[in-house]
Design a protein around this motif. Structure first.
Motif, mmCIF file in Angstrom:
data_model
loop_
_atom_site.group_PDB
_atom_site.id
_atom_site.type_symbol
_atom_site.label_atom_id
_atom_site.label_comp_id
_atom_site.label_asym_id
_atom_site.label_seq_id
_atom_site.Cartn_x
_atom_site.Cartn_y
_atom_site.Cartn_z
ATOM 1 N N CYS A 273 -31.139 -38.016 0.968
ATOM 2 C CA CYS A 273 -29.808 -37.777 2.456
ATOM 3 C C CYS A 273 -28.888 -37.471 1.735
ATOM 4 N N ALA A 274 -28.632 -39.473 1.426
ATOM 5 C CA ALA A 274 -27.742 -39.722 1.156
ATOM 6 C C ALA A 274 -27.133 -39.485 -0.272
ATOM 7 N N TYR A 275 -27.752 -39.123 -1.092
ATOM 8 C CA TYR A 275 -26.894 -38.192 -2.304
ATOM 9 C C TYR A 275 -25.930 -37.351 -2.058
ATOM 10 N N GLN A 276 -26.696 -36.467 -0.675
ATOM 11 C CA GLN A 276 -26.168 -35.107 -0.954
ATOM 12 C C GLN A 276 -24.896 -34.935 0.206
ATOM 13 N N LEU A 277 -25.620 -35.340 0.984
ATOM 14 C CA LEU A 277 -23.959 -36.370 1.821
ATOM 15 C C LEU A 277 -23.007 -36.798 1.524
ATOM 16 N N ALA B 34 -31.164 -42.401 15.249
ATOM 17 C CA ALA B 34 -31.640 -43.683 15.235
ATOM 18 C C ALA B 34 -32.892 -44.103 13.872
ATOM 19 N N GLN B 35 -33.005 -42.778 13.066
ATOM 20 C CA GLN B 35 -33.656 -43.493 11.182
ATOM 21 C C GLN B 35 -32.134 -43.087 10.937
ATOM 22 N N LEU B 36 -30.822 -43.219 10.671
ATOM 23 C CA LEU B 36 -29.876 -43.245 10.158
ATOM 24 C C LEU B 36 -29.185 -44.697 10.321
ATOM 25 N N ALA B 37 -29.473 -44.203 11.170
ATOM 26 C CA ALA B 37 -28.630 -45.634 12.127
ATOM 27 C C ALA B 37 -29.674 -46.672 11.228
ATOM 28 N N GLU B 38 -30.564 -46.673 11.441
ATOM 29 C CA GLU B 38 -31.703 -48.143 10.613
ATOM 30 C C GLU B 38 -31.102 -48.149 9.125
ATOM 31 N N GLN B 39 -31.521 -46.612 8.582
ATOM 32 C CA GLN B 39 -30.832 -47.445 7.727
ATOM 33 C C GLN B 39 -30.012 -47.176 6.289
ATOM 34 N N ASN C 157 -29.337 -49.573 3.842
ATOM 35 C CA ASN C 157 -29.619 -49.431 2.489
ATOM 36 C C ASN C 157 -28.653 -48.597 1.590
ATOM 37 N N PHE C 158 -27.813 -47.239 2.699
ATOM 38 C CA PHE C 158 -27.428 -46.328 2.349
ATOM 39 C C PHE C 158 -26.096 -46.111 2.893
ATOM 40 N N PRO C 159 -25.256 -46.334 2.356
ATOM 41 C CA PRO C 159 -24.063 -46.588 2.692
ATOM 42 C C PRO C 159 -23.247 -44.858 2.903
ATOM 43 N N ALA C 160 -23.995 -44.296 2.071
ATOM 44 C CA ALA C 160 -23.487 -42.333 3.083
ATOM 45 C C ALA C 160 -23.623 -41.940 4.085
ATOM 46 N N PHE C 161 -24.876 -43.021 4.401
ATOM 47 C CA PHE C 161 -25.467 -42.871 6.051
ATOM 48 C C PHE C 161 -24.147 -43.785 7.337
ATOM 49 N N GLY D 28 -13.342 -46.696 -2.507
ATOM 50 C CA GLY D 28 -14.446 -46.358 -1.682
ATOM 51 C C GLY D 28 -14.816 -45.442 -1.100
ATOM 52 N N PRO D 29 -15.666 -45.572 -0.258
ATOM 53 C CA PRO D 29 -15.463 -44.007 0.853
ATOM 54 C C PRO D 29 -14.512 -44.011 2.217
ATOM 55 N N ALA D 30 -13.301 -43.094 1.945
ATOM 56 C CA ALA D 30 -12.702 -42.790 2.928
ATOM 57 C C ALA D 30 -12.773 -43.610 4.193
ATOM 58 N N ILE D 31 -14.090 -43.121 5.044
ATOM 59 C CA ILE D 31 -15.166 -43.627 6.209
ATOM 60 C C ILE D 31 -15.823 -44.396 6.158
ATOM 61 N N TYR D 32 -15.865 -45.279 6.735
ATOM 62 C CA TYR D 32 -17.033 -46.618 6.413
ATOM 63 C C TYR D 32 -17.111 -47.108 7.545
ATOM 64 N N THR D 33 -18.491 -46.810 8.266
ATOM 65 C CA THR D 33 -18.667 -47.870 9.250
ATOM 66 C C THR D 33 -20.439 -48.399 9.452
ATOM 67 N N LYS D 34 -20.507 -49.636 9.534
ATOM 68 C CA LYS D 34 -22.100 -50.141 10.602
ATOM 69 C C LYS D 34 -22.101 -50.442 11.623
#
Ligand code: ATP
Length: 773
Positions: free
Chosen positions: A482-486, A507-512, A515-519, A708-714
């Motif tokens: 999923c992360a790779y494709q995004l 909820a899964q995407l937010a939790e992960q 582990n996965f910057p693409a999320f 890095g990615p243009a948009i990034y938020t955790k």
């Protein structure tokens, strides 16, 4: 035959004698309100009376005023118009007419009145009540009533319910009938659109609303019309021609084959001069060179099957009207039962009427923006959403343009396409790219995607199902892929529409994210499931469409049951562990009993229910129209693994003989399909509009420099559920909803509609529920 199980037979004197009348223009759902008033009155140890033909019946008296029994209002729910009749009554506008009305109430011992009508009817009601003491005094002095009657009837309680298709009453977000009328309009515009598309024609469609543009605006939102005229937002004489033609030409320039313009009956320009449909059509023909036809929908807007929303509204408000009467004192003001922020509650009748008049005065004084503010809160919101939906040249600088990923997850639900269309249009207008992943997570994993086009989504608003395809797979199938494709598709933010599975997926995407910057991108999620079981949203997309499908099916089933004589149908509806459809469906179809997972079912329940059903069929046999009896019981499919639909029906047949028998009907997937209802379309547009601007704000604040990615938020608040809570459009962080979610039973721990359990009991049984407030 056994005696009727009527509570009043036990008590000699009723608590109150409550009469109900319908007045002014008829509207769909009035009968549901009348039914609820009668049944709630009887259930609360009062006597109920019909006043036939509105205020005319009150003035004329005689057989126009008659006692109503529990069984008299059976079969009321599915009928449009008003069974007890309505009239425009000039006599009631005179004091002599109102004097006769007072005399007739006193002769019949009636001390409370529920008036169901528009602002005119409610103005009359308030006047009547304010004059009551002097009317009684006049009747005594004219020797038309005795002093004894006067002292017993020193006070009249009046409660108003707003029955009007125009949704023109201030103080309440919806009037009884407005949504049904919108159904009629949307059906007509959808139909006209197909012929317009075939012939590449333009249609100007005139809808009702003398002083209020609600029907026109909602119709435009719901059908994706090219232009709309409403009285609250008039334009200058030349300005409207230029604006309308520019929009039509821009849309045609994008390849649109049809042109739809909606004109409110009360449309005006800024000089308050009426804008007539024929004038609009003439301008389109002359300036846009299109063959143009005018369709005036007229009185069809008042008819047809009442929508589920109006039936439920009428039922709940009818019960509350009786409760307000029982709580009122001689010094209480007259009340109107309103719905505000998804809550029905009493408000001051005269204040609401006055506010309605103020809107008209503000329009007359050309203070249009102030008039707009006095309309319900959704009005301005949807006006803005509509204004953003037309074609606009891209406004975002090239270096700030984003690719918005779109996923549908879970079972299809009405409104998924309407939401996606809105998001796609807003994105394209701003210069961004809406990227749809076909079949949800499955398509994403397979690396499939398609960029949605402005024209491609043009006719998606009414369509049921999912145009881009939906699937139940979740990101946990393969987070890495999923992360790779995004990343590969350069997705800057996500727009997800779907049911409880989709909620879990977000909820899964937010939790992960760690582990996965693409999320680590903003995620806006709109609940779309017929079960309405996602926390953070009063209504998920699709649940209203489904309620209407259940209502339509049950109307037919009741007809079949009635024709078969003394039959009960046990109808199974979907919902999993959520009894939403059974509960609101029960109110909508007038079910004799509902079984829901929340309330469960026991052997003792079934024993009591068989006994109750027998009592009802015995009561029917006392009636003249006993040959025509049919009933439905609604069972939510997740209620019990033991007491299945088949078993409940078998028990009814076995134990009900020879009084009645039973059959089953499993509605299945018809509850998921069909044309999307207007309420779901409105919600879809409103939520997607919010989602888009929320995503843009989030992306702006998460924009990164460097390589890095243009948009990034955790930030945990950057993954949200968008919906209405307590009637307001909200974006609630998924993380904040965790404690409100029963993850095992896949439903919220509390839901606003749980109070519907008690309303169903009151309207279908003789069970008494606690009085409200
Ligand atoms: P709609 O929204 O369909 O127009 P309405 O209730 O506003 O419904 P009206 O024709 O204005 O419809 O009013 C219905 C009836 O209410 C009138 O025929 C009259 O009997 C009564 N009524 C209206 N205004 C008054 C008033 N000011 N005083 C007394 N009675 C009134």
């Amino acid at each position: 035959l056994p005696k009727l199980p009527h509570k009043q037979q036990e008590s000699s004197e009723p608590r109150k004698r409550i009469a109900v009348l319908t007045s002014g223009g008829d509207s769909q759902g009035m009968n549901c309100a009348v039914r609820a008033v009668v049944r709630a009155a009887i259930a609360r140890d009062c006597e109920a009376y019909f006043i036939h033909e509105g205020y005319q019946g009150l003035v004329d008296g005689g057989d126009k005023i008659c006692k109503a029994s529990w069984g008299d209002v059976r079969k009321f729910v599915s009928v449009s118009g008003t069974i007890i009749g309505t009239a425009r009554c000039m006599d009631f506008k005179t004091r002599e007419g109102r004097l006769k009305g007072a005399e007739n109430l006193i002769i019949n011992g009636i001390d409370a009145l529920v008036v169901i009508g528009g602002d005119g009817s409610l103005t009359g009601a308030d006047l009547f009540r304010s004059e009551w003491k002097t009317l009684v005094a006049d009747l005594v002095s004219q020797k038309r009533i005795t002093q004894q009657q006067a002292s017993v009837n020193g006070h009249l309680t009046i409660v108003g319910l707003v029955g009007s298709i125009d949704n023109d009453m201030a103080g309440t977000d919806f009037t009884i009938g407005a949504v049904s009328s919108l159904h009629r309009i949307c059906e007509s515009v959808d139909n006209v659109t197909s012929t317009a598309l075939s012939h590449k024609r333009a249609f100007v469609i005139e809808v009702m609303g003398r002083h209020c543009g609600w029907l026109a605006l909602m119709a435009a939102v719901c059908t994706g019309a090219d232009f709309v005229f409403i009285p609250e937002q008039p334009m200058d004489r030349e300005e409207w021609k230029e604006k309308m033609c520019a929009d039509i030409k821009a849309h045609r320039g994008q390849g649109r084959r049809a042109t739809i313009v909606i004109v409110s009956e009360g449309a005006i320009d800024r000089d308050l001069k009426p804008i007539r449909s024929e004038d609009v059509a003439a301008v389109i023909e002359a300036e846009c060179d299109l063959i143009t036809r005018v369709t005036n929908l007229g009185h069809v807007q008042r008819g047809g099957v009442p929508a589920s929303y109006d039936r439920v509204l009428g039922a709940v408000q009818g019960i509350q009207a009786v409760d307000v009467i029982l709580k009122s004192t001689p010094t209480s003001d007259s009340k109107l039962i309103a719905i505000q922020n998804n809550m029905t509650a009493p408000v001051g009748l005269m204040e609401a009427v006055q506010k309605t008049k103020d809107i008209a005065s503000l329009v007359a004084a050309k203070r249009f923006d102030e008039a707009m503010q006095l309309r319900d809160p959704y009005f301005s919101l949807l006006w803005n959403a509509y204004c953003h939906s037309g074609f606009r040249p891209a406004s975002t600088p090239t270096n700030k343009r984003l690719r918005i990923g779109i996923l549908h997850i879970g079972a299809p639900a009405g409104g998924m396409n309407a939401a996606t269309r809105t998001l796609a249009r807003l994105a394209i207008n701003a210069g961004h790219t809406p990227v749809a992943f076909p079949n949800g997570i499955r398509g994403l994993l397979e690396g499939e995607s398609s960029e949605l086009g402005w024209l491609q989504v043009a006719n998606w608003t009414p369509r049921g199902g999912s145009e881009i395809g939906t699937n139940r797979d979740l990101p946990d199938v393969d987070y890495g892929l999923c992360a790779y494709q995004l990343q590969k598709h350069r997705i800057s933010c996500l727009f997800i529409v779907g049911g409880f599975e989709a909620y879990r997926g977000v909820a899964q995407l937010a939790e992960q994210r760690s582990n996965f910057p693409a999320f680590c991108v903003p995620i806006a999620y709109i609940p779309a499931t017929i079960s309405n079981n996602v926390p953070g949203a009063d209504y998920s997309l699709g649940c209203d469409t489904s309620l209407n499908a259940i209502t339509e099916a049950c109307d037919r089933i009741v007809q079949s049951a009635a024709s078969s004589h003394s039959r009960t149908f046990v109808v199974e509806v979907q919902g999993g562990n959520s009894g939403f459809l059974a509960t609101l469906g029960g109110l909508s179809v007038g079910a004799s009993r509902i079984y829901t997972p929340e309330e469960g079912i026991t052997l003792k329940d079934l024993e009591q229910d068989v006994a109750q059903m027998k009592t009802k069929f015995i009561a029917d046999s006392h009636r003249k129209d006993s040959a025509n009896v049919g009933r439905v019981v609604l069972v939510s499919d997740g209620t019990s693994k033991t007491y299945t639909t088949e078993m409940i029906s078998a028990i009814f047949t076995e134990e009900g003989a020879p009084l009645f028998d039973s059959r089953t009907a499993v509605l299945g997937h018809i509850q998921q399909g069909g044309t999307t209802s207007p309420v779901d379309r409105i919600h879809a547009v409103m939520f997607a509009h919010r989602a888009f601007f929320w995503l843009m704000d989030q992306c702006e604040s998460s924009r990164q420099g460097g390589s890095g990615p243009a948009i990034y938020t955790k930030d945990p608040s950057s993954a949200v559920v968008i919906g209405t809570t307590d009637g307001k459009v909200t974006s609630t962080p998924v993380q904040d909803l965790d404690s409100k979610t029963d993850w095992v039973k896949r439903r919220p721990r509390h839901a606003w509609w749980h109070k519907g359990f008690a309303y169903n009991r009151l309207l279908s049984h003789y069970a008494v529920i606690p009085e409200t407030q």
